[in-house]
Motif scaffolding. Structure first.
Motif, PDB file in Angstrom:
ATOM      1  N   GLU A   1       0.830  -1.205   0.000  1.00  0.00           N
ATOM      2  CA  GLU A   1       0.000   0.000   0.000  1.00  0.00           C
ATOM      3  C   GLU A   1       0.864   1.256   0.000  1.00  0.00           C
ATOM      4  OE1 GLU A   1      -3.370   0.268  -0.352  1.00  0.00           O
ATOM      5  OE2 GLU A   1      -3.125  -1.858  -0.843  1.00  0.00           O
ATOM      6  N   ASP A   2       1.943   1.250   0.764  1.00  0.00           N
ATOM      7  CA  ASP A   2       2.859   2.394   0.754  1.00  0.00           C
ATOM      8  C   ASP A   2       3.567   2.517  -0.587  1.00  0.00           C
ATOM      9  OD1 ASP A   2       2.239   3.153   3.319  1.00  0.00           O
ATOM     10  OD2 ASP A   2       4.045   2.317   4.235  1.00  0.00           O
ATOM     11  N   LEU A   3       3.900   1.367  -1.168  1.00  0.00           N
ATOM     12  CA  LEU A   3       4.644   1.376  -2.425  1.00  0.00           C
ATOM     13  C   LEU A   3       3.819   1.938  -3.579  1.00  0.00           C
ATOM     14  CD1 LEU A   3       7.409   0.402  -3.586  1.00  0.00           C
ATOM     15  CD2 LEU A   3       6.264  -1.735  -4.176  1.00  0.00           C
ATOM     16  N   ILE A   4       2.533   1.622  -3.614  1.00  0.00           N
ATOM     17  CA  ILE A   4       1.699   2.051  -4.744  1.00  0.00           C
ATOM     18  C   ILE A   4       0.949   3.348  -4.469  1.00  0.00           C
ATOM     19  CG2 ILE A   4       1.431  -0.323  -5.546  1.00  0.00           C
ATOM     20  CD1 ILE A   4      -1.397  -0.316  -4.406  1.00  0.00           C
ATOM     21  N   ASP A   5       1.092   3.882  -3.270  1.00  0.00           N
ATOM     22  CA  ASP A   5       0.477   5.168  -2.968  1.00  0.00           C
ATOM     23  C   ASP A   5       0.931   6.207  -3.990  1.00  0.00           C
ATOM     24  OD1 ASP A   5      -0.785   7.122  -0.814  1.00  0.00           O
ATOM     25  OD2 ASP A   5       1.176   7.956  -1.356  1.00  0.00           O
ATOM     26  N   ASP A   6       0.010   6.946  -4.586  1.00  0.00           N
ATOM     27  CA  ASP A   6       0.354   7.883  -5.656  1.00  0.00           C
ATOM     28  C   ASP A   6       1.381   8.913  -5.214  1.00  0.00           C
ATOM     29  OD1 ASP A   6      -1.346   6.639  -7.413  1.00  0.00           O
ATOM     30  OD2 ASP A   6      -3.007   8.040  -7.136  1.00  0.00           O
TER      31      ASP A   6
END
Length: 215
Positions: A169-174
């Motif tokens: 979730e942190d990695l794909i956060d815009d």
């Protein structure tokens, strides 16, 4: 104004400083662990296992031999060498996320006493550096709340590797994704050699370095 990142629910005000300081302090980690060489993506070598000692894996000679032997029957081919955690959707029971879990479980399920979460992650990150995070007790604790939230959305996973879902979730956060692009450019342009090397690492590894420094 410095860029902001959100890591494990914590706002990081200046991730570039965290990354550049990591590079200056842990140059040996970059040269020996992260960028210490390459081999067949589907073969785990003793040299690779030895490299993990640079980040305090404390893997013994006997444990190293076990990793190499266990690696011979690992389902490497089910997980592409360039697989990215951002593309591994936990909502897909037969997708990349599940395949990554199966690879991890291949080692965990048969692990001898003394070989646990941190050691396995440190070894497997070298083989799939954009997919499998470096996860020790410190980062697992930091992502515990996110793992609990993930359990409500991905019940089929049970308790398996839900911390990966939280990290994803942190990695794909815009916002984080945009900052990582900016940070990579700044790292590559820095005058310090060690800082420049950070630009060669995967987004997942950069996220890990920020988390390790800031959490």
């Amino acid at each position: 104004m410095p860029s902001l990142m959100t890591v494990a629910g914590k706002t990081i005000a200046d991730p570039f400083t965290q990354l550049s300081e990591y590079a200056r302090r842990y140059g040996g980690t970059l040269t020996k662990y992260d960028l210490g060489g390459s081999s067949d993506a589907d073969v785990l070598t003793a040299d690779e296992v030895t490299r993990t000692r640079t980040i305090a894996s404390r893997i013994s000679a006997a444990e190293s031999a076990w990793f190499v032997e266990r690696g011979r029957s690992a389902p490497w081919s089910e997980v592409p060498a360039d697989a990215n955690l951002g593309d591994a959707d936990p909502a897909e029971p037969d997708g990349l996320y599940a395949a990554a879990i199966a690879l991890y479980e291949h080692f965990r399920a048969a692990a001898p006493k003394g070989v646990a979460t941190a050691k396995i992650h440190k070894v497997l990150h070298l083989k799939r550096p954009a997919l499998i995070p470096i996860l020790d007790s410190r980062l697992a604790a930091a992502y515990a709340a996110g793992a609990v939230r993930a359990a409500h959305h991905h019940e089929y996973l049970g308790a398996r590797r839900l911390n990966w879902a939280a990290i994803r979730e942190d990695l794909i956060d815009d916002g984080n994704a945009q900052v990582l692009v900016e940070m990579r450019a700044r790292l590559a342009a820095d005058e310090h050699t060690n800082v420049q090397m950070m630009a060669q690492l995967t987004d997942l590894r950069l996220l890990d370095a920020v988390a390790w420094r800031a959490i």
